[in-house]
Scaffold this active site. Sequence first.
Site, mmCIF file in Angstrom:
data_model
loop_
_atom_site.group_PDB
_atom_site.id
_atom_site.type_symbol
_atom_site.label_atom_id
_atom_site.label_comp_id
_atom_site.label_asym_id
_atom_site.label_seq_id
_atom_site.Cartn_x
_atom_site.Cartn_y
_atom_site.Cartn_z
ATOM 1 N N ASN A 12 0.858 -1.183 0.000
ATOM 2 C CA ASN A 12 0.000 0.000 0.000
ATOM 3 C C ASN A 12 0.896 1.235 0.000
ATOM 4 O OD1 ASN A 12 -1.767 2.097 0.405
ATOM 5 N ND2 ASN A 12 -2.401 1.472 2.459
ATOM 6 N N LYS A 14 0.165 4.300 -0.263
ATOM 7 C CA LYS A 14 -0.463 5.485 0.316
ATOM 8 C C LYS A 14 -0.208 6.667 -0.630
ATOM 9 C CE LYS A 14 -0.248 3.307 4.805
ATOM 10 N NZ LYS A 14 -0.082 3.451 6.269
ATOM 11 N N HIS A 104 -9.581 1.286 5.002
ATOM 12 C CA HIS A 104 -8.269 1.415 5.654
ATOM 13 C C HIS A 104 -8.433 2.369 6.832
ATOM 14 C CE1 HIS A 104 -4.143 2.619 6.412
ATOM 15 N NE2 HIS A 104 -3.779 1.514 5.812
ATOM 16 N N GLU A 106 -6.780 4.727 7.911
ATOM 17 C CA GLU A 106 -6.568 6.148 7.622
ATOM 18 C C GLU A 106 -7.796 6.773 6.928
ATOM 19 O OE1 GLU A 106 -1.817 5.248 7.356
ATOM 20 O OE2 GLU A 106 -2.932 5.595 5.506
ATOM 21 N N GLU A 175 -5.422 -4.961 10.354
ATOM 22 C CA GLU A 175 -4.388 -3.944 10.580
ATOM 23 C C GLU A 175 -4.667 -3.228 11.900
ATOM 24 O OE1 GLU A 175 -4.188 -1.372 6.951
ATOM 25 O OE2 GLU A 175 -2.363 -2.519 6.641
ATOM 26 N N GLY A 181 2.455 2.304 10.841
ATOM 27 C CA GLY A 181 3.384 3.442 10.784
ATOM 28 C C GLY A 181 4.153 3.690 12.056
ATOM 29 N N SER A 221 3.424 -2.232 10.298
ATOM 30 C CA SER A 221 4.870 -2.307 10.546
ATOM 31 C C SER A 221 5.497 -3.628 10.133
ATOM 32 C CB SER A 221 5.149 -2.008 12.026
ATOM 33 O OG SER A 221 4.826 -0.653 12.306
HETATM 34 O O1 LIG Z 1 -1.221 0.858 6.631
HETATM 35 C C1 LIG Z 1 -0.509 -0.075 6.340
HETATM 36 C C2 LIG Z 1 -0.771 -0.857 5.105
HETATM 37 O O2 LIG Z 1 -2.060 -0.593 4.594
HETATM 38 C C3 LIG Z 1 0.691 -0.454 7.163
HETATM 39 O O3 LIG Z 1 1.629 0.602 7.082
HETATM 40 P P1 LIG Z 1 3.104 0.352 7.707
HETATM 41 O O4 LIG Z 1 3.612 -0.935 7.059
HETATM 42 O O5 LIG Z 1 3.900 1.563 7.281
HETATM 43 O O6 LIG Z 1 2.914 0.220 9.180
#
Ligand SMILES: O=C(CO)COP(=O)(O)O
Length: 263
Positions: A12, A14, A104, A106, A175, A181, A221
């Site tokens: 992903n 982002k 997601h 976010e 997740e 993150g 992560s």
């Molecule tokens: O949000 C994520 C994947 O959709 C995970 O992000 P990280 O791998 O940076 O923690």
Amino acid sequence: MVASRTPLMAGNWKMNMNHLQAIAFVQKLAWTLKDAEHDYDKVEVAVFPPFTDIRSVQTLVSTDKLKIGFGAQDCSQHDSGAYTGETSAEFLAALDTKYVLVGHSERRTLHNETDEICQAKVTAALRHGLIPVLCVGETLEQREASDDPASIAVAQLRKGLENLPADAEIVIAYEPVWAIGTGKVATAAQAQEVCHAIRVELATLLGDERAAGIRILYGGSVKPDNVASIMREPDIDGALVGGASLNIDDFSSIVRYTQHVGV
Ligand SMILES: O=C(CO)COP(=O)(O)O
């Protein structure tokens, strides 16, 4: 019968990499995995670029006959109309998009996406032949306040899959928000506990046979040094990778997790 769930390693991106950077990245990722003689039938690979990159990624994948799949990071619950800034699943399907992330964290937190909106987006994705990747997971506050942390993800799953068509192909991504993150990856046991609860709920909703065939990814992560332990867990069928998916060496090492000892 033991269901065969081909592991899926998904990146992903982002809001990172414009369409030119996306072309260079996917080309290099393909070369790196080819040099490593990666078997895409054993571990599927998909990238989830920003919307502006999808047409370029599609053209590259098609022209060079790459086995790297691609998906979108979101889609509208609507097919067309006065929805400024939204992107129709129908238009994504016209670009050969295979997957679409739904819910997601976010988007749930930054854009107030409710479980009801997620359910409508799952429906829209399926309406146009996309495979929704429904993202579920608890916040740190929810985990600390609950004696059953899996219950949050299970509740999101139940609401997000309401009225699911009998033949729908879906993927679930667990997740935990506190791991996204942060560098604080869930332990393999923590990830397995929730992914198993998701598997049980899928069986309740859809029947044992269908549940056994649905891939459940872990995200939060994921790095080259922790992916192998996560992938050893029986109810985890891949990873949804954020930050590490923006680095060719890291993401290709994650994709090739079976090279690590003991997997
Ligand atoms: O949000 C994520 C994947 O959709 C995970 O992000 P990280 O791998 O940076 O923690």
